[in-house]
Write a protein that holds these residues in place. Structure first.
Motif, PDB file in Angstrom:
ATOM      1  N   GLU A 203       0.848  -1.198   0.000  1.00  0.00           N
ATOM      2  CA  GLU A 203       0.000   0.000   0.000  1.00  0.00           C
ATOM      3  C   GLU A 203       0.885   1.252   0.000  1.00  0.00           C
ATOM      4  O   GLU A 203       1.959   1.264   0.610  1.00  0.00           O
ATOM      5  CB  GLU A 203      -0.894  -0.009   1.250  1.00  0.00           C
ATOM      6  N   VAL A 204       0.418   2.275  -0.697  1.00  0.00           N
ATOM      7  CA  VAL A 204       1.079   3.581  -0.675  1.00  0.00           C
ATOM      8  C   VAL A 204       0.030   4.610  -0.300  1.00  0.00           C
ATOM      9  O   VAL A 204      -1.102   4.571  -0.792  1.00  0.00           O
ATOM     10  CB  VAL A 204       1.691   3.942  -2.048  1.00  0.00           C
ATOM     11  N   PHE A 205       0.411   5.517   0.569  1.00  0.00           N
ATOM     12  CA  PHE A 205      -0.525   6.512   1.070  1.00  0.00           C
ATOM     13  C   PHE A 205      -0.250   7.883   0.464  1.00  0.00           C
ATOM     14  O   PHE A 205       0.869   8.164   0.025  1.00  0.00           O
ATOM     15  CB  PHE A 205      -0.440   6.584   2.605  1.00  0.00           C
ATOM     16  N   ALA A 206      -1.285   8.722   0.470  1.00  0.00           N
ATOM     17  CA  ALA A 206      -1.107  10.109   0.051  1.00  0.00           C
ATOM     18  C   ALA A 206      -0.017  10.727   0.922  1.00  0.00           C
ATOM     19  O   ALA A 206       0.054  10.430   2.111  1.00  0.00           O
ATOM     20  CB  ALA A 206      -2.421  10.871   0.207  1.00  0.00           C
ATOM     21  N   PRO A 207       0.837  11.584   0.353  1.00  0.00           N
ATOM     22  CA  PRO A 207       1.942  12.144   1.139  1.00  0.00           C
ATOM     23  C   PRO A 207       1.441  12.841   2.404  1.00  0.00           C
ATOM     24  O   PRO A 207       0.386  13.479   2.406  1.00  0.00           O
ATOM     25  CB  PRO A 207       2.586  13.141   0.172  1.00  0.00           C
ATOM     26  N   TRP A 208       2.212  12.692   3.444  1.00  0.00           N
ATOM     27  CA  TRP A 208       1.953  13.383   4.714  1.00  0.00           C
ATOM     28  C   TRP A 208       3.159  14.286   4.984  1.00  0.00           C
ATOM     29  O   TRP A 208       4.282  13.794   5.067  1.00  0.00           O
ATOM     30  CB  TRP A 208       1.779  12.358   5.843  1.00  0.00           C
ATOM     31  N   PHE A 235      -2.699   3.499  -3.479  1.00  0.00           N
ATOM     32  CA  PHE A 235      -2.546   2.215  -4.174  1.00  0.00           C
ATOM     33  C   PHE A 235      -2.542   1.115  -3.141  1.00  0.00           C
ATOM     34  O   PHE A 235      -1.997   1.258  -2.054  1.00  0.00           O
ATOM     35  CB  PHE A 235      -1.227   2.191  -4.954  1.00  0.00           C
ATOM     36  N   ARG A 236      -3.151  -0.007  -3.523  1.00  0.00           N
ATOM     37  CA  ARG A 236      -3.148  -1.154  -2.631  1.00  0.00           C
ATOM     38  C   ARG A 236      -3.234  -2.410  -3.479  1.00  0.00           C
ATOM     39  O   ARG A 236      -3.958  -2.444  -4.475  1.00  0.00           O
ATOM     40  CB  ARG A 236      -4.354  -1.072  -1.695  1.00  0.00           C
ATOM     41  N   THR A 237      -2.479  -3.437  -3.114  1.00  0.00           N
ATOM     42  CA  THR A 237      -2.621  -4.717  -3.809  1.00  0.00           C
ATOM     43  C   THR A 237      -2.527  -5.865  -2.815  1.00  0.00           C
ATOM     44  O   THR A 237      -1.834  -5.774  -1.801  1.00  0.00           O
ATOM     45  CB  THR A 237      -1.551  -4.911  -4.903  1.00  0.00           C
ATOM     46  N   ASN A 238      -3.227  -6.929  -3.123  1.00  0.00           N
ATOM     47  CA  ASN A 238      -3.155  -8.164  -2.350  1.00  0.00           C
ATOM     48  C   ASN A 238      -2.450  -9.275  -3.132  1.00  0.00           C
ATOM     49  O   ASN A 238      -2.547 -10.437  -2.767  1.00  0.00           O
ATOM     50  CB  ASN A 238      -4.549  -8.636  -1.947  1.00  0.00           C
ATOM     51  N   GLU A 239      -1.761  -8.877  -4.222  1.00  0.00           N
ATOM     52  CA  GLU A 239      -0.977  -9.858  -4.977  1.00  0.00           C
ATOM     53  C   GLU A 239       0.400 -10.006  -4.341  1.00  0.00           C
ATOM     54  O   GLU A 239       0.986  -9.032  -3.889  1.00  0.00           O
ATOM     55  CB  GLU A 239      -0.803  -9.392  -6.433  1.00  0.00           C
ATOM     56  N   PHE A 242       6.742  -7.443  -4.928  1.00  0.00           N
ATOM     57  CA  PHE A 242       7.727  -6.578  -4.262  1.00  0.00           C
ATOM     58  C   PHE A 242       7.677  -5.210  -4.927  1.00  0.00           C
ATOM     59  O   PHE A 242       6.869  -4.970  -5.825  1.00  0.00           O
ATOM     60  CB  PHE A 242       9.125  -7.201  -4.333  1.00  0.00           C
ATOM     61  N   THR A 243       8.543  -4.334  -4.479  1.00  0.00           N
ATOM     62  CA  THR A 243       8.551  -2.951  -4.955  1.00  0.00           C
ATOM     63  C   THR A 243       9.943  -2.570  -5.422  1.00  0.00           C
ATOM     64  O   THR A 243      10.923  -2.928  -4.770  1.00  0.00           O
ATOM     65  CB  THR A 243       8.132  -2.005  -3.811  1.00  0.00           C
ATOM     66  N   GLU A 244      10.013  -1.865  -6.513  1.00  0.00           N
ATOM     67  CA  GLU A 244      11.286  -1.307  -6.961  1.00  0.00           C
ATOM     68  C   GLU A 244      11.292   0.189  -6.665  1.00  0.00           C
ATOM     69  O   GLU A 244      10.366   0.904  -7.055  1.00  0.00           O
ATOM     70  CB  GLU A 244      11.464  -1.532  -8.463  1.00  0.00           C
ATOM     71  N   ASP A 258       4.201  -7.711  -9.444  1.00  0.00           N
ATOM     72  CA  ASP A 258       3.619  -8.905  -8.828  1.00  0.00           C
ATOM     73  C   ASP A 258       4.418 -10.160  -9.189  1.00  0.00           C
ATOM     74  O   ASP A 258       5.418 -10.092  -9.911  1.00  0.00           O
ATOM     75  CB  ASP A 258       2.122  -9.043  -9.161  1.00  0.00           C
ATOM     76  N   ARG A 259       3.976 -11.318  -8.700  1.00  0.00           N
ATOM     77  CA  ARG A 259       4.770 -12.540  -8.853  1.00  0.00           C
ATOM     78  C   ARG A 259       4.829 -13.032 -10.290  1.00  0.00           C
ATOM     79  O   ARG A 259       5.639 -13.908 -10.601  1.00  0.00           O
ATOM     80  CB  ARG A 259       4.213 -13.641  -7.929  1.00  0.00           C
ATOM     81  N   GLN A 260       3.974 -12.490 -11.159  1.00  0.00           N
ATOM     82  CA  GLN A 260       4.068 -12.808 -12.585  1.00  0.00           C
ATOM     83  C   GLN A 260       4.944 -11.806 -13.344  1.00  0.00           C
ATOM     84  O   GLN A 260       5.133 -11.938 -14.546  1.00  0.00           O
ATOM     85  CB  GLN A 260       2.679 -12.815 -13.240  1.00  0.00           C
ATOM     86  N   GLY A 261       5.405 -10.794 -12.641  1.00  0.00           N
ATOM     87  CA  GLY A 261       6.232  -9.782 -13.299  1.00  0.00           C
ATOM     88  C   GLY A 261       5.436  -8.619 -13.861  1.00  0.00           C
ATOM     89  O   GLY A 261       5.986  -7.768 -14.552  1.00  0.00           O
ATOM     90  N   ARG A 262       4.151  -8.576 -13.562  1.00  0.00           N
ATOM     91  CA  ARG A 262       3.336  -7.457 -14.046  1.00  0.00           C
ATOM     92  C   ARG A 262       3.593  -6.220 -13.195  1.00  0.00           C
ATOM     93  O   ARG A 262       3.657  -6.318 -11.962  1.00  0.00           O
ATOM     94  CB  ARG A 262       1.844  -7.803 -13.983  1.00  0.00           C
ATOM     95  N   GLU A 263       3.718  -5.061 -13.852  1.00  0.00           N
ATOM     96  CA  GLU A 263       3.861  -3.795 -13.119  1.00  0.00           C
ATOM     97  C   GLU A 263       2.452  -3.318 -12.762  1.00  0.00           C
ATOM     98  O   GLU A 263       1.691  -2.886 -13.619  1.00  0.00           O
ATOM     99  CB  GLU A 263       4.601  -2.767 -13.964  1.00  0.00           C
ATOM    100  N   LEU A 264       2.109  -3.401 -11.495  1.00  0.00           N
ATOM    101  CA  LEU A 264       0.741  -3.088 -11.067  1.00  0.00           C
ATOM    102  C   LEU A 264       0.522  -1.589 -10.895  1.00  0.00           C
ATOM    103  O   LEU A 264      -0.591  -1.102 -11.060  1.00  0.00           O
ATOM    104  CB  LEU A 264       0.446  -3.785  -9.734  1.00  0.00           C
ATOM    105  N   TRP A 265       1.571  -0.888 -10.534  1.00  0.00           N
ATOM    106  CA  TRP A 265       1.406   0.537 -10.218  1.00  0.00           C
ATOM    107  C   TRP A 265       2.759   1.214 -10.326  1.00  0.00           C
ATOM    108  O   TRP A 265       3.774   0.658  -9.920  1.00  0.00           O
ATOM    109  CB  TRP A 265       0.856   0.701  -8.798  1.00  0.00           C
TER     110      TRP A 265
END
Ligand SMILES: [Fe+2]
Length: 299
Positions: A203-208, A235-239, A242-244, A258-265
């Motif tokens: 998950e990523v949150f709006a900047p604080w 943004f939120r994912t349950n897949e 990891f994050t780059e 995600d684990r298939q290599g798809r860039e989700l966000w």
């Protein structure tokens, strides 16, 4: 070919040795082949099971074998499961034996429960805010350590990484005690990014106050609970994944894979304090391109 900047793989809550962690290791290795990681950084819970003679093989060496062979250091953040049954003592010993950096090879790096990673123009403060049998020990020592490291006014990107989150729409929701302690601390000692795990999603949150907070805890198990959070979620994912994080002179990017290599966000993050004077007019962030492909260091 290695590009300028610092390209980091961030993952968390992965130390299970299960099929999901092997998928994670495979996809991280595939992405490393496209754009090499300077290092990997775990947000904690690196070992869920009791310490046995083969535990590091199962929860680390085998799932991440390709990246370790490729020379990628894996910096570890202690999580609550790493503190259970004093597993961290064995993990510290294992780090000293493997000692990835001094041997110039990849491997497990945990020099101390709290420590600092320096690489090119980034400073990452890894904090241990966990303890055996406790959801939240008040982290006096960790905060003193972080305050001393953040007191230095440098143009580096500043990142704080610890296992417990502040905000979350996951199983546990917002962590009241962490917010109570860390929000006033971060007002005095701002950072660019705050990474945490513990929750088993991303998950990523709006900047604080100009800071970006992210949960990266979806390395080997996911949980789909959705709780309300006081901070808006971008943004939120349950897949599983990891994050780059890629840090350049004037901006950063976050890519969730995600684990298939798809860039989700994919999110670009501008520098928080580009207006700070650095005495270098041609390079507003005060950076020079790295002269050599040096190695990251820690202390
Ligand atoms: Fe945890």
């Amino acid at each position: 070919m290695q590009k300028a900047g610092t390209h980091i793989a961030i993952y968390g809550d992965a130390g299970r040795g299960n099929a999901e962690q092997f998928d994670l290791g495979r996809i991280m290795a595939r992405r490393h082949a496209l754009h090499p990681f300077r290092f990997a950084l775990s947000t904690g819970d690196n070992q869920y099971d009791a310490t046995t003679p083969d535990i590091m093989k199962r929860i680390f060496e085998e799932p991440f074998a390709e990246l370790i062979r490729a020379g990628v250091p894996f910096y570890q953040t202690p999580g609550n499961h790493d503190m259970d049954e004093d597993r961290i003592t064995e993990q510290l010993r294992y780090s000293r034996e493997v000692n990835a950096l001094s041997q110039g090879k990849g491997g497990w790096v945990l020099p101390a429960p709290s420590y600092v990673i320096r690489d090119r123009f980034v400073k990452i403060i890894v904090l241990n805010v966990t303890a055996a049998g406790s959801e939240f020990p008040y982290p006096h020592e960790a905060l003193e350590f972080a305050a001393a490291e953040l007191a230095e006014d440098t143009p580096d990107w500043k990142i704080l990484c610890c296992h417990y989150h502040l905000w979350s729409t996951g199983l546990r929701g917002d962590h009241k005690e962490m917010k109570k302690v860390f929000l006033p601390f971060l007002e005095r000692h701002p950072v660019d990014f705050f990474f945490a795990g513990h929750e088993h999603h991303a998950e990523v949150f709006a900047p604080w106050n100009g800071m970006t907070f992210a949960i990266v805890g979806h390395g080997a198990e996911i949980r789909k609970h959705v709780m309300p959070s006081a901070q808006p979620s971008l943004f939120r994912t349950n897949e599983i994944g990891f994050t780059e994080l890629t840090l350049e002179a004037d901006r950063a990017s976050l890519v969730f894979v995600d684990r298939q290599g798809r860039e989700l966000w994919h999110q670009l993050v501008p520098r928080r304090n580009l207006t700070r004077s650095t005495g270098n007019q041609s390079d507003p962030a005060g950076y020079e391109q790295p002269a050599a492909l040096d190695r990251p260091s820690h202390s």
